[in-house]
Design a protein around this motif. Structure first.
Motif, PDB file in Angstrom:
ATOM      1  N   ILE A  12       0.819  -1.230   0.000  1.00  8.30           N
ATOM      2  CA  ILE A  12       0.000   0.000   0.000  1.00  8.30           C
ATOM      3  C   ILE A  12       0.847   1.271   0.000  1.00  8.30           C
ATOM      4  O   ILE A  12       0.334   2.365   0.188  1.00  8.30           O
ATOM      5  N   ASN A  13       2.148   1.104  -0.195  1.00 10.16           N
ATOM      6  CA  ASN A  13       3.090   2.235  -0.271  1.00 10.16           C
ATOM      7  C   ASN A  13       3.198   3.029   1.024  1.00 10.16           C
ATOM      8  O   ASN A  13       3.501   4.212   0.998  1.00 10.16           O
ATOM      9  N   LEU A  14       2.956   2.372   2.141  1.00 13.18           N
ATOM     10  CA  LEU A  14       3.125   3.043   3.423  1.00 13.18           C
ATOM     11  C   LEU A  14       4.572   2.985   3.866  1.00 13.18           C
ATOM     12  O   LEU A  14       5.116   3.961   4.383  1.00 13.18           O
ATOM     13  N   LEU A  15       5.214   1.846   3.640  1.00  9.18           N
ATOM     14  CA  LEU A  15       6.605   1.666   4.045  1.00  9.18           C
ATOM     15  C   LEU A  15       7.307   0.797   3.014  1.00  9.18           C
ATOM     16  O   LEU A  15       7.086  -0.411   2.955  1.00  9.18           O
ATOM     17  N   LYS A  16       8.111   1.431   2.214  1.00  3.46           N
ATOM     18  CA  LYS A  16       8.886   0.716   1.193  1.00  3.46           C
ATOM     19  C   LYS A  16      10.271   0.414   1.748  1.00  3.46           C
ATOM     20  O   LYS A  16      10.870   1.264   2.405  1.00  3.46           O
ATOM     21  N   PRO A  17      10.776  -0.781   1.495  1.00  3.19           N
ATOM     22  CA  PRO A  17      12.144  -1.074   1.940  1.00  3.19           C
ATOM     23  C   PRO A  17      13.137  -0.213   1.152  1.00  3.19           C
ATOM     24  O   PRO A  17      12.876   0.177   0.023  1.00  3.19           O
ATOM     25  N   SER A  18      14.256   0.075   1.787  1.00  8.89           N
ATOM     26  CA  SER A  18      15.263   0.912   1.144  1.00  8.89           C
ATOM     27  C   SER A  18      16.010   0.181   0.040  1.00  8.89           C
ATOM     28  O   SER A  18      16.609   0.806  -0.825  1.00  8.89           O
ATOM     29  N   ALA A  45      -2.325   4.781  18.628  1.00 10.22           N
ATOM     30  CA  ALA A  45      -3.206   5.913  18.918  1.00 10.22           C
ATOM     31  C   ALA A  45      -4.529   5.792  18.166  1.00 10.22           C
ATOM     32  O   ALA A  45      -5.395   6.654  18.290  1.00 10.22           O
ATOM     33  N   GLY A  46      -4.659   4.713  17.376  1.00  8.90           N
ATOM     34  CA  GLY A  46      -5.913   4.454  16.680  1.00  8.90           C
ATOM     35  C   GLY A  46      -6.043   5.120  15.326  1.00  8.90           C
ATOM     36  O   GLY A  46      -7.137   5.153  14.762  1.00  8.90           O
ATOM     37  N   LEU A  47      -4.949   5.647  14.782  1.00 10.31           N
ATOM     38  CA  LEU A  47      -5.026   6.272  13.466  1.00 10.31           C
ATOM     39  C   LEU A  47      -5.156   5.212  12.389  1.00 10.31           C
ATOM     40  O   LEU A  47      -4.582   4.126  12.488  1.00 10.31           O
ATOM     41  N   SER A  48      -5.898   5.539  11.360  1.00  7.98           N
ATOM     42  CA  SER A  48      -6.046   4.634  10.221  1.00  7.98           C
ATOM     43  C   SER A  48      -4.752   4.637   9.408  1.00  7.98           C
ATOM     44  O   SER A  48      -3.959   5.587   9.480  1.00  7.98           O
ATOM     45  N   LEU A  49      -4.556   3.588   8.638  1.00 10.66           N
ATOM     46  CA  LEU A  49      -3.371   3.530   7.781  1.00 10.66           C
ATOM     47  C   LEU A  49      -3.392   4.672   6.764  1.00 10.66           C
ATOM     48  O   LEU A  49      -2.345   5.211   6.413  1.00 10.66           O
ATOM     49  N   GLU A  50      -4.575   5.049   6.348  1.00  7.07           N
ATOM     50  CA  GLU A  50      -4.702   6.174   5.416  1.00  7.07           C
ATOM     51  C   GLU A  50      -4.202   7.460   6.056  1.00  7.07           C
ATOM     52  O   GLU A  50      -3.457   8.226   5.434  1.00  7.07           O
ATOM     53  N   ASN A  51      -4.599   7.713   7.315  1.00  9.21           N
ATOM     54  CA  ASN A  51      -4.130   8.908   8.020  1.00  9.21           C
ATOM     55  C   ASN A  51      -2.626   8.863   8.246  1.00  9.21           C
ATOM     56  O   ASN A  51      -1.940   9.887   8.117  1.00  9.21           O
ATOM     57  N   ASN A  57       3.765  10.700   4.286  1.00 10.86           N
ATOM     58  CA  ASN A  57       4.108  10.862   2.877  1.00 10.86           C
ATOM     59  C   ASN A  57       3.722  12.194   2.262  1.00 10.86           C
ATOM     60  O   ASN A  57       3.921  12.401   1.079  1.00 10.86           O
ATOM     61  N   SER A  58       3.167  13.091   3.049  1.00  8.28           N
ATOM     62  CA  SER A  58       2.766  14.371   2.505  1.00  8.28           C
ATOM     63  C   SER A  58       3.445  15.501   3.272  1.00  8.28           C
ATOM     64  O   SER A  58       3.380  15.546   4.494  1.00  8.28           O
ATOM     65  N   GLU A  59       4.058  16.367   2.536  1.00 14.08           N
ATOM     66  CA  GLU A  59       4.701  17.521   3.175  1.00 14.08           C
ATOM     67  C   GLU A  59       3.654  18.538   3.625  1.00 14.08           C
ATOM     68  O   GLU A  59       3.928  19.381   4.464  1.00 14.08           O
ATOM     69  N   GLN A  60       2.446  18.450   3.063  1.00 14.29           N
ATOM     70  CA  GLN A  60       1.400  19.430   3.356  1.00 14.29           C
ATOM     71  C   GLN A  60       0.561  19.055   4.569  1.00 14.29           C
ATOM     72  O   GLN A  60      -0.117  19.898   5.138  1.00 14.29           O
ATOM     73  N   THR A  61       0.590  17.786   4.958  1.00 12.49           N
ATOM     74  CA  THR A  61      -0.255  17.348   6.067  1.00 12.49           C
ATOM     75  C   THR A  61       0.404  17.647   7.400  1.00 12.49           C
ATOM     76  O   THR A  61       1.536  17.270   7.649  1.00 12.49           O
ATOM     77  N   ASP A  62      -0.339  18.334   8.243  1.00 14.49           N
ATOM     78  CA  ASP A  62       0.124  18.651   9.592  1.00 14.49           C
ATOM     79  C   ASP A  62      -0.331  17.526  10.521  1.00 14.49           C
ATOM     80  O   ASP A  62      -1.532  17.296  10.687  1.00 14.49           O
ATOM     81  N   ALA A  63       0.626  16.827  11.110  1.00 17.02           N
ATOM     82  CA  ALA A  63       0.307  15.698  11.995  1.00 17.02           C
ATOM     83  C   ALA A  63      -0.605  16.132  13.132  1.00 17.02           C
ATOM     84  O   ALA A  63      -1.507  15.386  13.524  1.00 17.02           O
ATOM     85  N   SER A  64      -0.410  17.334  13.655  1.00 18.46           N
ATOM     86  CA  SER A  64      -1.225  17.763  14.795  1.00 18.46           C
ATOM     87  C   SER A  64      -2.702  17.858  14.422  1.00 18.46           C
ATOM     88  O   SER A  64      -3.565  17.545  15.241  1.00 18.46           O
ATOM     89  N   ASN A  65      -3.014  18.265  13.193  1.00 16.82           N
ATOM     90  CA  ASN A  65      -4.418  18.325  12.769  1.00 16.82           C
ATOM     91  C   ASN A  65      -5.035  16.935  12.730  1.00 16.82           C
ATOM     92  O   ASN A  65      -6.158  16.735  13.189  1.00 16.82           O
ATOM     93  N   VAL A  66      -4.306  15.982  12.193  1.00 23.78           N
ATOM     94  CA  VAL A  66      -4.792  14.604  12.118  1.00 23.78           C
ATOM     95  C   VAL A  66      -4.966  14.046  13.531  1.00 23.78           C
ATOM     96  O   VAL A  66      -5.984  13.413  13.841  1.00 23.78           O
TER      97      VAL A  66
END
Length: 164
Positions: A12-18, A45-51, A57-66
């Motif tokens: 799902i492209n969440l964690l690719k091996p180096s 913390a119960g976050l979805s894999l999508e979150n 993977n996004s420079e625009q997403t603020d972790a604190s908002n999520v």
């Protein structure tokens, strides 16, 4: 993390091996391990894999908002669970041994405070300080005692309008 989890995260492209070994085994770097730790922490913390993917993977997403959105979601879930608990207690009736095992209502709480010597003025000061120092926790506490939304609003307004 289990092998199947790592394979799924790769898929799902969440964690690719180096990299890959000569035998085609996945290789993970120190930064990959850090990402694994973050993923584990966010999952706990119960976050979805999508979150989680959005955060990592996004420079625009603020972790604190999520994270704040997840916290608000948990508050709603807890309020719903408290309501379900109250309904079950009501359905079980007075004869159930579980009726008061894991919950306390407003009357029980007031009775305990009175037994410790608190009068109306002391209880008011207690509410004022609770609201001043931890307003959201004060709200949650009142809800946990079975106070309905209007009563919670009234108590909080009463607590904010006075000074100790």
């Amino acid at each position: 993390m289990s092998r199947s989890t790592l394979l799924y995260y790769d898929k799902i492209n969440l964690l690719k091996p180096s990299g890959r070994s000569q035998a085609n085994y996945r290789l993970y770097s120190a930064s990959d391990l850090e990402a694994m730790e973050k993923i584990s922490m966010y999952r706990s913390a119960g976050l979805s894999l999508e979150n989680i993917s959005e955060i990592l993977n996004s420079e625009q997403t603020d972790a604190s908002n999520v994270l704040e959105n997840r916290l608000l979601e948990l508050h709603r879930e807890m309020a719903s669970l408290r309501e379900q608990q109250r309904n079950l207690i009501s359905l079980l009736g007075k004869d159930s041994s579980l009726r008061t095992t894991h919950s306390m209502d407003k009357d029980q709480w007031v009775k305990i405070l009175r037994a410790t010597g608190m009068n109306d003025e002391a209880m008011h000061k207690w509410h004022i300080e609770f609201e001043r120092q931890l307003p959201e926790m004060h709200k949650d506490f009142l809800e946990s005692l079975g106070c309905d939304e209007e009563e919670v609003k009234r108590i909080r307004a009463w607590s904010r309008s006075a000074r100790v």
